[in-house]
Scaffold this motif. Structure first.
Motif: not given
Length: 276
Positions: A189-193, A198-199, A203-205, A215-218
């Motif tokens: 999960i940490d690597r995916a985030v 990077q791209v 935000g994301g889940l 993380f970031g913008t919901p």
């Protein structure tokens, strides 16, 4: 999954990640795009990824990058895939030092540290005990004291020998098996985030079978990421709802993965000290 999770000692609920409706706040005037992967299989369970980015193409790119990372980590750290790097270590490390790449070596070093911090409650060498409980579950019988003792002799973080200069792994005794079920999903999960950011994702889940990080913008203008924790004894019930920003949640339970012996369920979470 097969042992005490680092972040959720004592929890008995399995986190079902969902972006819940009804938690929305006012939408910004220029809302970013949201892309949703839906559910797909990876790491022996289901993954679900949501990406928020300035435009749809970037959001979809973030989903693709996240999926590639999850698949890559699974290919390296799975104990079910015979050609994974972890499986190679498990086959060879009792007879020779096995060279591994930096990513796996660093994760094993962290695993040793977490084992020491938890006084052995978290232990990636628990594989022989996990295997024993799986086997007796198939045979519908409890393990004998002799079987538990034999498996326990192959368990212990002190039996895992890591050579940092050569980046090699060696087992001190035969019969050992590493099982990264309590840490590999969090790492993936940490690597995916990281790849999503990077791209261009703002935000994301990322959720893998109840281990998740937001993380970031919901998404869709909400003020928070809404996470529902499934009730362990009610199929459609929620134990609680969480409103999170830039946080991670990991739980595990005894009601989705277990073996039944003499009519009694035994959780997939194995305590290396109690041996059950």
């Amino acid at each position: 999954m097969n042992m005490l999770r680092i972040t959720t000692w004592g929890l008995t609920a399995f986190a079902m990640a969902a972006v819940l409706s009804g938690l929305s706040c006012q939408k910004p005037s220029a809302a970013p795009a949201t892309a949703d992967s839906g559910f797909y299989e990876v790491m022996g369970t289901f993954a679900h990824v949501i990406a928020v980015a300035p435009d749809e193409a970037m959001a979809q790119k973030a989903l693709d990058e996240a999926r590639d990372e999850l698949v890559r980590v699974d290919a390296m750290m799975s104990d079910y895939k015979p050609d994974s790097l972890l499986s190679q270590v498990n086959r060879r490390a009792a007879v020779e030092a096995v060279a591994v790449d930096e990513e796996l070596f660093d994760l094993l070093q962290k695993s040793v540290e977490y084992s020491r911090r938890t006084d052995g409650a978290f232990d990636v060498t628990v594989g022989p005990l996990v295997d024993l409980w799986r086997q007796v579950g198939k045979e519908n019988r409890p393990p004998t004291d002799e079987e538990l003792e034999a498996a326990s002799r192959c368990v212990g973080i002190d039996k895992l020998e890591l050579n940092a200069p050569d980046r090699t792994v060696r087992f001190a005794v035969g019969g050992m098996r590493l099982d990264l079920g309590g840490i590999a999903k969090g790492h993936a999960i940490d690597r995916a985030v990281r790849r999503m950011r990077q791209v261009g994702a703002v935000g994301g889940l990322v959720d893998i079978g109840g281990d998740l990080r937001c993380f970031g913008t919901p998404s869709r203008g909400r003020a928070h990421w809404g996470i529902g924790l499934q009730h362990p004894r009610q199929e459609r019930g929620l134990l609680l709802k969480l409103r999170l920003n830039d946080r991670a949640v990991a739980t595990s339970g005894d009601y989705r993965r277990f073996v039944v012996i003499d009519g009694q369920p035994h959780s997939h979470i194995v305590d290396p000290m109690r041996r059950d």
